[in-house]
Design a protein around this motif. Structure first.
Motif, PDB file in Angstrom:
ATOM      1  N   VAL A 114      -3.580 -12.403 -12.303  1.00 41.05           N
ATOM      2  CA  VAL A 114      -3.287 -11.102 -12.891  1.00 41.05           C
ATOM      3  C   VAL A 114      -2.954 -10.127 -11.767  1.00 41.05           C
ATOM      4  CG1 VAL A 114      -4.700 -11.384 -14.966  1.00 41.05           C
ATOM      5  CG2 VAL A 114      -5.722 -10.417 -12.890  1.00 41.05           C
ATOM      6  N   LYS A 115      -2.123  -9.138 -12.072  1.00 39.33           N
ATOM      7  CA  LYS A 115      -1.826  -8.084 -11.117  1.00 39.33           C
ATOM      8  C   LYS A 115      -2.834  -6.956 -11.287  1.00 39.33           C
ATOM      9  CE  LYS A 115       3.140  -8.944 -10.988  1.00 39.33           C
ATOM     10  NZ  LYS A 115       4.487  -8.333 -11.191  1.00 39.33           N
ATOM     11  N   ALA A 116      -3.046  -6.201 -10.219  1.00 40.10           N
ATOM     12  CA  ALA A 116      -4.019  -5.115 -10.259  1.00 40.10           C
ATOM     13  C   ALA A 116      -3.645  -4.048  -9.244  1.00 40.10           C
ATOM     14  CB  ALA A 116      -5.424  -5.647  -9.973  1.00 40.10           C
ATOM     15  N   THR A 117      -4.283  -2.892  -9.361  1.00 37.75           N
ATOM     16  CA  THR A 117      -4.167  -1.842  -8.348  1.00 37.75           C
ATOM     17  C   THR A 117      -5.566  -1.376  -7.984  1.00 37.75           C
ATOM     18  OG1 THR A 117      -4.002  -0.071 -10.000  1.00 37.75           O
ATOM     19  CG2 THR A 117      -1.927  -1.034  -9.195  1.00 37.75           C
ATOM     20  N   PHE A 118      -5.719  -0.918  -6.741  1.00 35.89           N
ATOM     21  CA  PHE A 118      -6.982  -0.305  -6.341  1.00 35.89           C
ATOM     22  C   PHE A 118      -6.708   1.107  -5.852  1.00 35.89           C
ATOM     23  CE2 PHE A 118     -10.138   0.948  -3.184  1.00 35.89           C
ATOM     24  CZ  PHE A 118     -11.280   0.881  -3.972  1.00 35.89           C
ATOM     25  N   THR A 132     -10.258   7.050  -6.786  1.00 32.34           N
ATOM     26  CA  THR A 132     -11.204   6.872  -7.895  1.00 32.34           C
ATOM     27  C   THR A 132     -12.128   5.671  -7.695  1.00 32.34           C
ATOM     28  OG1 THR A 132      -9.639   5.509  -9.148  1.00 32.34           O
ATOM     29  CG2 THR A 132      -9.575   7.901  -9.513  1.00 32.34           C
ATOM     30  N   ASP A 133     -11.936   4.914  -6.611  1.00 35.41           N
ATOM     31  CA  ASP A 133     -12.739   3.722  -6.335  1.00 35.41           C
ATOM     32  C   ASP A 133     -12.683   2.758  -7.521  1.00 35.41           C
ATOM     33  OD1 ASP A 133     -14.537   2.079  -4.838  1.00 35.41           O
ATOM     34  OD2 ASP A 133     -16.222   2.855  -6.021  1.00 35.41           O
ATOM     35  N   THR A 134     -11.473   2.575  -8.073  1.00 36.00           N
ATOM     36  CA  THR A 134     -11.322   1.764  -9.282  1.00 36.00           C
ATOM     37  C   THR A 134     -10.284   0.667  -9.098  1.00 36.00           C
ATOM     38  OG1 THR A 134     -11.932   3.623 -10.700  1.00 36.00           O
ATOM     39  CG2 THR A 134     -10.736   1.810 -11.730  1.00 36.00           C
ATOM     40  N   LEU A 135     -10.689  -0.546  -9.412  1.00 34.47           N
ATOM     41  CA  LEU A 135      -9.777  -1.695  -9.453  1.00 34.47           C
ATOM     42  C   LEU A 135      -9.279  -1.813 -10.887  1.00 34.47           C
ATOM     43  CD1 LEU A 135      -8.599  -4.231  -7.980  1.00 34.47           C
ATOM     44  CD2 LEU A 135     -10.593  -5.473  -8.867  1.00 34.47           C
ATOM     45  N   LYS A 136      -7.999  -1.556 -11.090  1.00 36.64           N
ATOM     46  CA  LYS A 136      -7.410  -1.551 -12.426  1.00 36.64           C
ATOM     47  C   LYS A 136      -6.594  -2.825 -12.653  1.00 36.64           C
ATOM     48  CE  LYS A 136      -4.453   1.230 -15.465  1.00 36.64           C
ATOM     49  NZ  LYS A 136      -3.611   2.461 -15.547  1.00 36.64           N
ATOM     50  N   VAL A 137      -7.002  -3.612 -13.619  1.00 37.99           N
ATOM     51  CA  VAL A 137      -6.271  -4.827 -13.962  1.00 37.99           C
ATOM     52  C   VAL A 137      -5.135  -4.456 -14.908  1.00 37.99           C
ATOM     53  CG1 VAL A 137      -6.407  -7.103 -15.028  1.00 37.99           C
ATOM     54  CG2 VAL A 137      -8.324  -6.245 -13.671  1.00 37.99           C
ATOM     55  N   LEU A 138      -3.926  -4.904 -14.560  1.00 34.30           N
ATOM     56  CA  LEU A 138      -2.727  -4.554 -15.313  1.00 34.30           C
ATOM     57  C   LEU A 138      -2.375  -5.636 -16.331  1.00 34.30           C
ATOM     58  CD1 LEU A 138      -0.591  -3.304 -12.291  1.00 34.30           C
ATOM     59  CD2 LEU A 138      -2.139  -1.968 -13.742  1.00 34.30           C
ATOM     60  N   TYR A 195       0.831  -1.206   0.000  1.00 30.51           N
ATOM     61  CA  TYR A 195       0.000   0.000   0.000  1.00 30.51           C
ATOM     62  C   TYR A 195       0.859   1.247   0.000  1.00 30.51           C
ATOM     63  CZ  TYR A 195      -3.589   3.369   1.303  1.00 30.51           C
ATOM     64  OH  TYR A 195      -4.438   4.451   1.322  1.00 30.51           O
ATOM     65  N   ASN A 196       0.507   2.188  -0.884  1.00 32.50           N
ATOM     66  CA  ASN A 196       1.187   3.468  -0.963  1.00 32.50           C
ATOM     67  C   ASN A 196       0.326   4.510  -0.260  1.00 32.50           C
ATOM     68  OD1 ASN A 196       2.188   6.032  -1.829  1.00 32.50           O
ATOM     69  ND2 ASN A 196       3.224   5.016  -3.535  1.00 32.50           N
ATOM     70  N   ALA A 197       0.747   4.929   0.929  1.00 31.76           N
ATOM     71  CA  ALA A 197      -0.041   5.865   1.721  1.00 31.76           C
ATOM     72  C   ALA A 197      -0.093   7.257   1.108  1.00 31.76           C
ATOM     73  CB  ALA A 197       0.522   5.946   3.140  1.00 31.76           C
ATOM     74  N   THR A 198       0.881   7.585   0.267  1.00 32.28           N
ATOM     75  CA  THR A 198       0.898   8.902  -0.367  1.00 32.28           C
ATOM     76  C   THR A 198      -0.140   8.995  -1.475  1.00 32.28           C
ATOM     77  OG1 THR A 198       3.244   9.201   0.128  1.00 32.28           O
ATOM     78  CG2 THR A 198       2.307  10.565  -1.622  1.00 32.28           C
ATOM     79  N   THR A 199      -0.154   7.996  -2.360  1.00 36.03           N
ATOM     80  CA  THR A 199      -1.101   8.003  -3.477  1.00 36.03           C
ATOM     81  C   THR A 199      -2.419   7.333  -3.126  1.00 36.03           C
ATOM     82  OG1 THR A 199      -0.228   5.914  -4.334  1.00 36.03           O
ATOM     83  CG2 THR A 199       0.796   7.953  -5.125  1.00 36.03           C
ATOM     84  N   LYS A 200      -2.452   6.644  -1.978  1.00 35.61           N
ATOM     85  CA  LYS A 200      -3.638   5.901  -1.532  1.00 35.61           C
ATOM     86  C   LYS A 200      -4.031   4.828  -2.553  1.00 35.61           C
ATOM     87  CE  LYS A 200      -5.370   9.886   1.078  1.00 35.61           C
ATOM     88  NZ  LYS A 200      -4.586   9.475   2.249  1.00 35.61           N
ATOM     89  N   VAL A 201      -2.999   4.163  -3.067  1.00 37.04           N
ATOM     90  CA  VAL A 201      -3.199   3.095  -4.047  1.00 37.04           C
ATOM     91  C   VAL A 201      -2.649   1.782  -3.490  1.00 37.04           C
ATOM     92  CG1 VAL A 201      -2.564   2.223  -6.333  1.00 37.04           C
ATOM     93  CG2 VAL A 201      -3.182   4.633  -6.037  1.00 37.04           C
ATOM     94  N   ALA A 202      -3.447   0.735  -3.569  1.00 34.03           N
ATOM     95  CA  ALA A 202      -3.034  -0.594  -3.125  1.00 34.03           C
ATOM     96  C   ALA A 202      -2.632  -1.440  -4.321  1.00 34.03           C
ATOM     97  CB  ALA A 202      -4.172  -1.274  -2.378  1.00 34.03           C
TER      98      ALA A 202
END
Length: 210
Positions: free
Chosen positions: A158-162, A166-172, A117-124
């Motif tokens: 698959v890898k992903a980010t949340f 943006t409340d978005t689960l992005k599949v990479l 988890y990146n606390a700065t960007t708030k992206v998991a």
């Protein structure tokens, strides 16, 4: 027709979501997560617009008009990263190439796992695991199995980010999906595939660590 089959076979698909976790560099704002917090949890539906599926072996892609992921999320704090949520269905719609319709079926319960988890960007950073499915092309009377290391392994990943913003689960475009038991022309079992798409979750979820 042969030219169409050649191009079509090299663009066959697909997907969604993770058995092996790749180590990530640890930094003050981007650290390997020990525990997680998920709110509010419960049943969720993720909707994506254009979803691109790529046969990376052939370097060709097919575009689906939309994709939907349904499942559940855990609720609470102090949660382990493994199995923060479960995707129970992953559907692709409007998938075509060269005027041919492709039907994709993904089955099983697919864990959504928190990695870091990146606390700065708030992206998991996350993974989706235990992906297994198939595709078929009725006009060509052919099909293939989608999985990770084998046709019956049920370990596709698959890898992903949340993004909490943006409340978005992005599949990479990264994972271990391959084709097996192929009966379609030109393409071969063992071809690597991936898919990319951004799934807006409803209701809105907040996933953080710790």
């Amino acid at each position: 027709m042969r030219a169409i089959l050649n191009r079509f076979g090299k663009a066959l698909i697909t997907s969604a979501a993770t058995a092996a976790v790749i180590g990530m560099a640890v930094a003050p704002a981007f650290a390997t997560a020990a525990t997680w917090t998920v709110k509010p949890g419960g049943a969720t539906t993720g909707t994506a617009g254009k979803t691109v599926v790529t046969d990376t072996t052939a370097g060709q892609s097919v575009t689906c008009t939309s994709s939907t992921a349904k499942g559940t999320h855990k609720h609470g704090s102090g949660l382990a990263g493994a199995g923060l949520g479960t995707i129970t269905s992953l559907a692709f719609k409007g998938c075509t190439i060269l005027g041919q319709t492709v039907a994709v079926t993904i089955t099983g319960k697919m864990p959504l796992n928190g990695i870091s988890y990146n606390a700065t960007t708030k992206v998991a950073s996350m993974t989706i695991t235990k992906i297994h499915g198939s595709f078929s092309v009725s006009s060509l009377s052919c099909s293939a199995t989608i999985d990770g290391t084998g046709a019956t392994a049920h370990n596709g990943m698959v890898k992903a980010t949340f993004s909490n913003g943006t409340d978005t689960l992005k599949v990479l475009a990264s994972g271990n999906l391959h084709l097996y038991n192929n009966t379609c022309p030109v393409i071969s079992s063992g071809d690597a595939v991936n898919f990319t798409g951004g799934y807006k979750l409803a209701p809105k979820q907040v996933i953080t660590s710790p």
